[in-house]
Design an enzyme around this catalytic site. Structure first.
Site, short mmCIF file in Angstrom:
data_model
loop_
_atom_site.label_atom_id
_atom_site.label_comp_id
_atom_site.label_asym_id
_atom_site.label_seq_id
_atom_site.Cartn_x
_atom_site.Cartn_y
_atom_site.Cartn_z
N GLU A 306 -3.63 9.23 -3.00
CA GLU A 306 -2.64 8.87 -4.02
C GLU A 306 -3.30 8.34 -5.29
OE1 GLU A 306 0.07 6.22 -1.88
OE2 GLU A 306 1.27 7.97 -1.34
N ASP A 379 4.18 9.19 6.89
CA ASP A 379 4.19 7.94 6.13
C ASP A 379 5.30 6.98 6.55
OD1 ASP A 379 3.72 6.03 4.28
OD2 ASP A 379 4.14 7.27 2.52
N GLU A 407 10.06 -0.19 3.99
CA GLU A 407 10.17 0.71 2.84
C GLU A 407 11.09 1.89 3.10
OE1 GLU A 407 6.35 2.19 1.71
OE2 GLU A 407 7.15 3.51 0.16
C1 BDP Z 1 3.40 4.68 0.82
C2 BDP Z 1 3.92 3.72 -0.19
C3 BDP Z 1 2.89 3.41 -1.25
C4 BDP Z 1 1.59 2.95 -0.58
C5 BDP Z 1 1.16 4.00 0.41
C6 BDP Z 1 -0.08 3.59 1.19
O1 BDP Z 1 5.06 4.28 -0.81
O2 BDP Z 1 3.42 2.44 -2.09
O3 BDP Z 1 0.62 2.71 -1.54
O4 BDP Z 1 2.17 4.23 1.35
O5 BDP Z 1 0.07 3.34 2.38
O6 BDP Z 1 4.31 4.73 1.88
O7 BDP Z 1 -1.16 3.53 0.64
#
Ligand code: BDP
Length: 704
Positions: A306, A379, A407
């Site tokens: 990401e 996720d 989340e």
């Molecule tokens: C996702 C979240 C994000 C996190 C990411 C992670 O939306 O904000 O940075 O996981 O685990 O679910 O790095």
């Protein structure tokens, strides 16, 4: 002293008389700050027992040991609150047997008890001893004793030995230095970085108490999307203050490190892990940490995921990056490297990417590297199959990462007790390596924290249960969710058996309800963009394909679901054969994973006899009905719960009832716009049009 004892005798006498009369006191208002450590006095018989005799608390172990000191302080606080008596604290265990007293004693150097936090509780005729081979075992034992008493267990029946199943039981905070918490739904961060190191909030101590009470022994204090300046000397001073405060509670501090720090703050022109200057920079940085915090836990790294920098930016592997840091830390600590990776340039199914990147590196990571793997391959969705990396890397330290903050399960607005979800993954068989619990037990478990500045810590009272359950499962993954719910509810709300049964029943149905009204039958990732609040299965046009709900549900006029068989992405081949075979066939797969692995025709007949469309709508309805049932169950508890928390939970349930319908209706309306089908017989038509649901917007939702 003698005067104090006399007062205690009188108080004991008075209390036992009162206990016999067992007057029911009206519940007083509570704000939730006390968590499960309220130590509310028992009622009736149990109260009479604990306050029948004066209580003597004693230890022969070093009173000046900071951990023994906090154990003694906690016992004094807890016992006084539970009994209503002043505790008589002695510097040594009385040698002559005291009659007519309750004696609680600690021995923290018992040679026959294992280390690592193990303890043993023994009791007979009003004498309870807490035995451990080291101070931290005594502290865990003290909390275990207070837990049993809080649950209303009779003193004389307390006999219990316990040792943590996993060495590392840690929280990962996604807290930013400016106080904002990524995916945090309980206000601002609990860390006041700006005023540290000089100002140490009392909350930092209460936080450590709460963690120690459930066996948590590691805390990563900052977001995995890390800012490099949090590695600077001025922050190290802040960590030192926190680490010093937490050390007595057995908690080691860890920091998330940004991989490009050598360039960001170190003045180097590369962060290539094989570059000698980069290696020297990290070594010097680690030394700086250890000079200030000798028991510093180590670094957590999110790399090449990401948009975060990582070794692949320099043509290197995850093993190159992790091992370079592991060398810098040396035998003083650990490097925790996250397996949560996927890339927009990679066209393979996102569910396959982490496995593809990491499994070929099995055996290449240094001994002090742990690979932290999310419970499922995408996720933190309401339900995912277990991550296929578990069981596939026998020569690597693997640790489970769970998300305590919700989340994807309704933030702090919806009640969802997560222990059943974690239990589900821990119990999953991974093939030859055994269950996921067996794979991770030699290493540990991490949970993304759900704490914040809200008075009740977690944004809602029931979300405290998820923090609690995480710690309890990391200590003992064999505990059942129901057992944990019962423990938590009796300490947090009430010991009244009927009320406790009702609360536990609500908790036990809650996560499944969320799955049903949000992502039934194996669907996933249908939430709105950015803030992730509410449904938006219609989003199909975001720049990165794997950010679109359409990427996951693949609904078209014929059917719905992601074909991950050999005819589709073949993600199934990452699982052991015996599991893949079972999941390969839509007729034999657990229906809870059906649409995760299969694209199924809307009119396909399922084993239940319903068509897929009928089954899907029925699941949404079941979810809504379950939430309504939870709200009804709670409404009956008004006499058993203090008014402040009763009202707060009632209001949250009202939101959940409304939003469960929103999820159901918006999802069904969208599927109808694709399949053109009427709602099955007897089902309710969505309340609004698909256009109305699509036009809803609320960019201000918390936790972005
Ligand atoms: C996702 C979240 C994000 C996190 C990411 C992670 O939306 O904000 O940075 O996981 O685990 O679910 O790095």
């Amino acid at each position: 002293m003698r005067g104090k004892r006399l007062v205690n005798w009188l108080a004991a006498l008075f209390a036992s008389v009162l206990g016999c009369i067992a007057l029911a006191a009206p519940a007083k208002a509570e704000d939730g700050y006390g968590l499960w450590l309220r130590y509310a006095p028992p009622e009736g018989e149990a109260k009479a027992e604990l306050s029948r005799h004066p209580i003597v608390l004693a230890t022969n172990s070093q009173q000046d040991n900071p951990t023994i000191a906090v154990a003694m302080a906690e016992l004094e606080r807890g016992l006084e609150s539970l009994s209503g008596l002043d505790v008589d604290r002695r510097a040594s265990v009385p040698t002559s047997s005291l009659s007519d007293v309750t004696l609680i004693s600690l021995q923290c150097d018992h040679p026959q008890i294992a280390g690592g936090g193990a303890f043993s509780l023994n009791s007979s005729s009003s004498k309870v001893s807490i035995l451990a081979s080291e101070p931290i075992g005594c502290l865990y034992g003290a909390f275990a004793l207070l837990r049993s008493l809080s649950e209303g267990e009779p003193l004389d029946s307390i006999a219990y030995s316990s040792a943590p199943a996993m060495p590392l039981r840690m929280l990962n905070h996604w807290d930013n230095p400016d106080g904002h918490v990524e995916r945090g739904y309980a206000g601002r961060s609990i860390f006041d970085w700006w005023h540290l190191p000089e100002r140490l909030d009392q909350r930092m101590i209460d936080y450590a108490r709460a963690n120690a009470s459930i066996g948590i022994n590691g805390v990563v204090v900052n977001n995995v999307n890390a800012r490099a300046f949090m590695l600077e000397q001025r922050y190290i001073a802040k960590y030192k203050r926190l680490a010093d405060a937490w050390r007595p509670f057995g908690i080691r501090l860890y920091v998330s490190a940004r991989f490009s720090a050598p360039q960001d703050i170190g003045g180097l022109n590369t962060s290539d892990p094989l570059d000698p200057a980069v290696r020297a920079w990290w070594k010097a940085k680690a030394d700086e940490f250890y000079r200030a915090v000798p028991d510093f836990g180590g670094f957590l790294v999110k790399a090449n995921s990401e948009g975060q920098p990582g070794p692949q930016d320099f043509g290197r592997t995850h093993a190159d990056g992790a091992n370079m840091l592991a060398e810098a830390v040396g035998n003083r600590g650990t490097v925790i490297w996250r397996a949560f990776v996927y890339s927009e340039e990679d066209e393979t199914d996102r569910a396959k990417q982490a496995y593809a990147e990491f499994v070929p590196l099995d055996g290449q990571f240094a001994d002090n590297v742990i690979i932290q793997v999310k419970n499922g391959p995408i996720d933190f969705q309401p339900r995912e199959p277990y991550h296929p990396m578990f069981g596939a890397m026998p020569n690597t330290n693997l640790m489970l990462e769970a998300q305590i903050t919700k989340e994807y399960l309704g933030f702090a607005s919806h009640l969802a007790f997560l222990a059943p979800m974690w239990e589900e993954v821990l119990d999953e068989q991974t093939g030859r390596a055994g269950t996921v619990a067996e794979v991770v037990s030699p290493v540990g478990m991490a949970g993304v924290a759900n704490t914040g500045s809200d008075r009740n810590w977690t944004g809602s009272h029931f979300d405290q249960a998820n923090w609690y359950a995480f710690g309890r499962l990391a200590w003992d993954p064999d505990l059942s969710s129901e057992h944990i719910a019962r423990e938590w509810a009796s300490q947090t709300f009430t010991r009244d058996p009927q009320a406790n049964d009702a609360i536990v029943a609500m908790m036990m149905r809650s996560r499944e309800a969320v799955v049903s009204y949000m992502t039934p039958l194996g669907l996933a990732h249908l939430m709105d963009t950015g803030h992730h609040y509410g449904p938006a299965p219609w989003v199909c046009d975001l720049a990165r394909p794997e950010w679109n709900p359409c990427y996951y549900h693949r609904a078209d006029a014929e059917g719905i679901g992601f074909d991950r068989t050999v005819h589709g992405s073949d993600a199934l081949s990452q699982y052991p054969d015996e599991i893949a075979e079972r999941w390969d066939d839509p007729a034999t797969i657990d229906p809870r994973f059906l649409l995760w692995f299969h694209h199924v025709a809307w009119d396909a007949k399922l084993s239940s006899g319903e068509t897929l469309w009928e089954a899907l709508v029925a699941e949404y309805d079941r979810g809504v009905e379950e939430v309504d049932a939870m709200a009804r169950q709670w409404a009956e508890l008004s006499d058993a719960i203090d008014p402040q928390r009763f009202r707060a939970v009632s209001e949250s349930l009202e939101i959940q009832c409304k939003e469960a319908r929103w999820w159901r209706d918006a999802s069904i309306a969208y599927w109808q716009s694709i399949n053109g089908l009427p709602v099955p017989n007897g089902a309710r038509q969505p309340a609004e049009t698909i256009e109305a649901y699509q036009s809803r917007s609320f960019p201000e939702a918390p936790g972005q």
